[in-house]
Write a protein that holds these residues in place. Structure first.
Motif, PDB file in Angstrom:
ATOM      1  N   THR A   1      31.890  36.267  35.394  1.00 59.92           N
ATOM      2  CA  THR A   1      31.184  37.453  35.882  1.00 59.92           C
ATOM      3  C   THR A   1      29.820  37.579  35.209  1.00 59.92           C
ATOM      4  OG1 THR A   1      33.290  38.595  36.214  1.00 59.92           O
ATOM      5  CG2 THR A   1      31.312  39.959  36.154  1.00 59.92           C
ATOM      6  N   LEU A   2      29.790  37.384  33.898  1.00 62.74           N
ATOM      7  CA  LEU A   2      28.545  37.510  33.144  1.00 62.74           C
ATOM      8  C   LEU A   2      27.506  36.504  33.618  1.00 62.74           C
ATOM      9  CD1 LEU A   2      30.082  37.941  29.568  1.00 62.74           C
ATOM     10  CD2 LEU A   2      28.990  39.721  30.934  1.00 62.74           C
ATOM     11  N   ILE A   3      27.933  35.245  33.759  1.00 65.38           N
ATOM     12  CA  ILE A   3      26.993  34.200  34.177  1.00 65.38           C
ATOM     13  C   ILE A   3      26.546  34.428  35.618  1.00 65.38           C
ATOM     14  CG2 ILE A   3      26.748  31.732  34.630  1.00 65.38           C
ATOM     15  CD1 ILE A   3      28.713  31.254  32.296  1.00 65.38           C
ATOM     16  N   GLY A   4      27.506  34.709  36.491  1.00 63.97           N
ATOM     17  CA  GLY A   4      27.180  34.908  37.898  1.00 63.97           C
ATOM     18  C   GLY A   4      26.265  36.089  38.138  1.00 63.97           C
ATOM     19  N   ALA A   5      26.542  37.204  37.445  1.00 61.84           N
ATOM     20  CA  ALA A   5      25.703  38.400  37.615  1.00 61.84           C
ATOM     21  C   ALA A   5      24.297  38.144  37.105  1.00 61.84           C
ATOM     22  CB  ALA A   5      26.332  39.583  36.884  1.00 61.84           C
TER      23      ALA A   5
ATOM     24  N   VAL B   1      24.507  50.132  28.459  1.00 58.94           N
ATOM     25  CA  VAL B   1      25.254  48.913  28.773  1.00 58.94           C
ATOM     26  C   VAL B   1      25.606  48.963  30.258  1.00 58.94           C
ATOM     27  CG1 VAL B   1      27.267  47.498  28.265  1.00 58.94           C
ATOM     28  CG2 VAL B   1      26.157  48.781  26.424  1.00 58.94           C
ATOM     29  N   GLN B   2      24.898  48.165  31.051  1.00 60.80           N
ATOM     30  CA  GLN B   2      25.143  48.151  32.490  1.00 60.80           C
ATOM     31  C   GLN B   2      26.455  47.436  32.796  1.00 60.80           C
ATOM     32  OE1 GLN B   2      21.629  50.158  32.917  1.00 60.80           O
ATOM     33  NE2 GLN B   2      23.111  49.746  34.511  1.00 60.80           N
ATOM     34  N   VAL B   3      27.183  47.957  33.749  1.00 61.64           N
ATOM     35  CA  VAL B   3      28.465  47.369  34.149  1.00 61.64           C
ATOM     36  C   VAL B   3      28.223  46.053  34.889  1.00 61.64           C
ATOM     37  CG1 VAL B   3      30.521  47.664  35.579  1.00 61.64           C
ATOM     38  CG2 VAL B   3      29.577  49.618  34.337  1.00 61.64           C
ATOM     39  N   MET B   4      28.952  45.017  34.480  1.00 64.10           N
ATOM     40  CA  MET B   4      28.965  43.742  35.202  1.00 64.10           C
ATOM     41  C   MET B   4      30.399  43.526  35.683  1.00 64.10           C
ATOM     42  SD  MET B   4      26.637  41.515  32.552  1.00 64.10           S
ATOM     43  CE  MET B   4      25.984  40.318  33.702  1.00 64.10           C
ATOM     44  N   LYS B   5      30.548  43.309  36.971  1.00 64.11           N
ATOM     45  CA  LYS B   5      31.885  43.166  37.542  1.00 64.11           C
ATOM     46  C   LYS B   5      31.793  42.355  38.825  1.00 64.11           C
ATOM     47  CE  LYS B   5      31.860  47.199  40.572  1.00 64.11           C
ATOM     48  NZ  LYS B   5      32.625  48.383  41.033  1.00 64.11           N
ATOM     49  N   ARG B   6      32.920  42.201  39.494  1.00 70.18           N
ATOM     50  CA  ARG B   6      32.935  41.544  40.801  1.00 70.18           C
ATOM     51  C   ARG B   6      33.147  42.598  41.885  1.00 70.18           C
ATOM     52  NH1 ARG B   6      33.016  36.049  40.647  1.00 70.18           N
ATOM     53  NH2 ARG B   6      33.398  35.128  38.583  1.00 70.18           N
ATOM     54  N   ASP B   7      32.371  42.489  42.943  1.00 67.93           N
ATOM     55  CA  ASP B   7      32.494  43.471  44.024  1.00 67.93           C
ATOM     56  C   ASP B   7      33.700  43.156  44.897  1.00 67.93           C
ATOM     57  OD1 ASP B   7      31.764  41.357  45.656  1.00 67.93           O
ATOM     58  OD2 ASP B   7      29.716  42.071  46.002  1.00 67.93           O
TER      59      ASP B   7
ATOM     60  N   LYS C   1      32.020  38.839  44.476  1.00 73.80           N
ATOM     61  CA  LYS C   1      30.708  38.408  44.004  1.00 73.80           C
ATOM     62  C   LYS C   1      30.351  39.115  42.703  1.00 73.80           C
ATOM     63  CE  LYS C   1      25.823  38.560  45.325  1.00 73.80           C
ATOM     64  NZ  LYS C   1      24.857  39.026  46.347  1.00 73.80           N
ATOM     65  N   PRO C   2      29.876  38.375  41.681  1.00 77.28           N
ATOM     66  CA  PRO C   2      29.469  39.017  40.424  1.00 77.28           C
ATOM     67  C   PRO C   2      28.227  39.884  40.642  1.00 77.28           C
ATOM     68  CG  PRO C   2      29.787  36.643  40.140  1.00 77.28           C
ATOM     69  CD  PRO C   2      29.765  36.920  41.610  1.00 77.28           C
ATOM     70  N   VAL C   3      28.275  41.124  40.157  1.00 75.19           N
ATOM     71  CA  VAL C   3      27.151  42.042  40.341  1.00 75.19           C
ATOM     72  C   VAL C   3      26.910  42.844  39.066  1.00 75.19           C
ATOM     73  CG1 VAL C   3      27.499  42.319  42.827  1.00 75.19           C
ATOM     74  CG2 VAL C   3      28.676  43.856  41.247  1.00 75.19           C
ATOM     75  N   ILE C   4      25.691  43.339  38.931  1.00 74.20           N
ATOM     76  CA  ILE C   4      25.360  44.323  37.902  1.00 74.20           C
ATOM     77  C   ILE C   4      25.317  45.671  38.604  1.00 74.20           C
ATOM     78  CG2 ILE C   4      23.631  45.174  36.274  1.00 74.20           C
ATOM     79  CD1 ILE C   4      22.788  42.341  35.758  1.00 74.20           C
ATOM     80  N   GLN C   5      26.093  46.614  38.127  1.00 75.26           N
ATOM     81  CA  GLN C   5      26.176  47.929  38.757  1.00 75.26           C
ATOM     82  C   GLN C   5      25.317  48.926  37.999  1.00 75.26           C
ATOM     83  OE1 GLN C   5      29.985  49.430  40.254  1.00 75.26           O
ATOM     84  NE2 GLN C   5      29.697  51.227  38.963  1.00 75.26           N
ATOM     85  N   PHE C   6      24.381  49.545  38.715  1.00 79.90           N
ATOM     86  CA  PHE C   6      23.508  50.546  38.102  1.00 79.90           C
ATOM     87  C   PHE C   6      24.128  51.926  38.301  1.00 79.90           C
ATOM     88  CE2 PHE C   6      20.762  46.946  39.095  1.00 79.90           C
ATOM     89  CZ  PHE C   6      20.199  46.723  37.851  1.00 79.90           C
ATOM     90  N   GLY C   7      25.093  52.232  37.484  1.00 75.01           N
ATOM     91  CA  GLY C   7      25.784  53.507  37.594  1.00 75.01           C
ATOM     92  C   GLY C   7      26.998  53.492  36.694  1.00 75.01           C
ATOM     93  N   THR C   8      27.916  54.393  36.947  1.00 76.13           N
ATOM     94  CA  THR C   8      29.110  54.487  36.104  1.00 76.13           C
ATOM     95  C   THR C   8      30.325  53.894  36.808  1.00 76.13           C
ATOM     96  OG1 THR C   8      29.552  56.694  36.968  1.00 76.13           O
ATOM     97  CG2 THR C   8      28.360  56.559  34.889  1.00 76.13           C
ATOM     98  N   GLU C   9      31.323  53.593  36.023  1.00 80.23           N
ATOM     99  CA  GLU C   9      32.577  53.076  36.544  1.00 80.23           C
ATOM    100  C   GLU C   9      33.703  53.640  35.685  1.00 80.23           C
ATOM    101  OE1 GLU C   9      34.686  50.013  39.034  1.00 80.23           O
ATOM    102  OE2 GLU C   9      32.658  50.792  39.076  1.00 80.23           O
ATOM    103  N   VAL C  10      34.624  54.363  36.299  1.00 83.60           N
ATOM    104  CA  VAL C  10      35.811  54.832  35.589  1.00 83.60           C
ATOM    105  C   VAL C  10      36.887  53.763  35.729  1.00 83.60           C
ATOM    106  CG1 VAL C  10      37.647  56.544  35.508  1.00 83.60           C
ATOM    107  CG2 VAL C  10      35.293  57.273  35.918  1.00 83.60           C
ATOM    108  N   VAL C  11      37.374  53.278  34.606  1.00 85.06           N
ATOM    109  CA  VAL C  11      38.444  52.286  34.592  1.00 85.06           C
ATOM    110  C   VAL C  11      39.682  52.962  34.011  1.00 85.06           C
ATOM    111  CG1 VAL C  11      39.223  50.060  33.703  1.00 85.06           C
ATOM    112  CG2 VAL C  11      36.819  50.383  34.334  1.00 85.06           C
TER     113      VAL C  11
END
Length: 476
Positions: A329-333, A380-386, A390-400
């Motif tokens: 995810t880190l590399i792909g994003a 710290v921007q969220v990096m995840k898979r959509d 697809k690996p993405v950088i999310q400009f916002g919040t994410e509740v896990v």
């Protein structure tokens, strides 16, 4: 976020035991500190990145309406706390400051005019004004005009109902209220381990930073509201829901002045338009800040890079967050966001002179000696898979949250802590599905619009905005 969740839970379940663990010597020393954020109390009144232009030339106001709606939920909760005496005088944490958008260049002026037309009649954006006349804009914000070419196309919008929020003060006030009502606050206590026991309870290993004294706690529910450190703590918990998540740290800087002669010339938060290809975090703005009753001006942000996840964090934070499950995810994003990498490199190489010139695009007669450079908060921007993987950088919040709702955490950089209440209401619904229906009458007492959309009813929206403005002593 943590203080807000605590305040909500204490109202809903006053008999529950709440313990707050803070690794530093006081609360609100990181992103909630007033000098680490813009204090805009984001409501999309002036932030142009919330109203992108579509391919057909129309302005998409969907995100702006969503963010403003969130802020109105938060305002209702703050108003309730003030009316009940659980928060003191509103000017301790919120003050009226007009919100403006300001652009130059013919294309940008045309965009701002179309944005104004799209928003001006909306129930949540009533009172928005537009002008492309220098004399009017100078009346709204005097420093924007002197020194500017007279033939340069310019335009601005203004809403006088904007606010400046001291999230540091608000956090202190909320936590003070929690402690007065029975919550326990432990400062300089660092969570070293999080393990779920067979009986479903969480076992927390804790260390006192002064002397290293160990402590153990058992909890039925854990909320991880540790800013950049939340990723590490959720990884320690071992919940499968955190798998694949990564974080990309971004530091920030401001130019700041406290000179009364300069500060007295400007009373507004003025947001511009980010350069083409720049990320949302790069939107420049000239902000009035009110902290401890004293006004200052900030300009920025200027982005930078540090591997730390908190200002007080470790230089190894980024490396310690890497796992087998998130390295892809880190590399792909990173590879799919090369424009962000390029932007950060450019910001790192920017001289003080370049930073000053950026300020002078807003404030042409700003003098370098009146301003000093300060480090802002660490994000710290969220990096995840959509959804498509697809690996993405999310400009916002994410509740896990875990599947059983026994632990939840907040990742990412939010559009302003003003959205804390709706995000924490989502946490309640996700983590306490068996209780949320029983809580609804009390939530509605605190937040009358709960479960509805103010944006769909002009009369209700006006009534709500007027009521909260009166309670919080703000402009309508």
């Amino acid at each position: 976020m943590s203080a807000t969740l605590g305040a909500l839970l204490q109202q809903l379940e006053p008999n529950w035991t709440i313990t707050i663990l803070e690794s530093l010597g006081d609360v609100a020393l990181e992103s909630s500190n007033p000098w680490n954020n813009a204090g805009t109390g984001h409501s999309a009144l002036c932030e142009l990145n919330y109203t992108p232009e579509k391919a057909d030339g129309t302005i998409d106001i969907t995100q702006a309406v969503k963010v403003n709606e969130q802020f109105q939920v938060t305002r209702q909760f703050w108003s309730f706390l003030v009316s009940e005496g659980m928060l003191p005088e509103p000017d301790r944490f919120i003050n009226p400051v007009p919100h403006m958008s300001f652009v130059w260049g013919a294309e940008n002026v045309d965009y701002l005019r179309r944005r104004y037309e799209a928003l001006k009649d909306h129930p949540l954006f009533q009172g928005m004004e537009f002008s492309d006349e220098a004399s009017v804009i100078r009346r709204w914000a005097p420093v924007l005009i002197p020194g500017r070419r007279k033939d340069e196309p310019i335009a601005a919008t203004r809403i006088t109902a904007g606010t400046d929020v001291d999230f540091g003060s608000l956090t202190h006030l909320l936590i003070d209220g929690l402690v007065r009502s029975g919550a326990t606050l432990k400062l300089e206590h660092r969570v070293t381990s999080l393990k779920k026991k067979r009986d479903g309870l969480w076992h927390l290993g804790i260390r006192h930073d002064v002397g290293g004294t160990p402590l153990e706690l058992t909890a039925r529910f854990v909320f991880v509201g540790a800013g950049g450190a939340a990723l590490h703590l959720l990884q320690k918990s071992g919940i499968k829901e955190i798998r694949g998540y990564g974080g990309f740290p971004i530091s920030g800087q401001w130019l700041r002045t406290d000179d009364p002669a300069v500060v007295g010339q400007h009373r507004a938060k003025v947001y511009g338009k980010a350069a083409v290809g720049s990320p949302p975090m790069s939107v420049p703005h000239l902000d009035t800040r009110v902290v401890d009753g004293k006004a200052s001006l900030l300009f920025g942000p200027y982005a930078g890079f540090s591997p730390k996840f908190l200002k007080t964090g470790s230089w190894f934070d980024l490396f310690r967050s890497i796992r087998l499950h998130n390295i892809g995810t880190l590399i792909g994003a990173g590879l799919t966001n090369l424009s962000l990498v390029g932007y950060l490199v450019g910001e790192l190489l920017a001289s003080r002179g370049k930073k000053q010139r950026a300020l002078q695009e807003f404030f042409p007669k700003a003098q370098r000696d009146d301003w000093r450079l300060e480090v802002a908060g660490q994000r710290v921007q969220v990096m995840k898979r959509d959804a498509q993987g697809k690996p993405v950088i999310q400009f916002g919040t994410e509740v896990v949250a875990s599947a059983d709702g026994s632990i939840a955490g907040l990742l990412g950089a939010s559009p302003g802590a003003s959205t804390a209440v709706p995000i924490m209401l989502d946490v309640l619904a996700k983590c306490f599905p068996d209780r949320i229906d029983a809580w609804k009458p009390e939530i509605t007492r605190m937040i009358p619009s709960y479960g509805t959309q103010l944006s769909s009813n002009k009369t209700t929206a006006k009534k709500t905005l007027t009521a909260t403005a009166k309670e919080l002593e703000l402009a309508v």
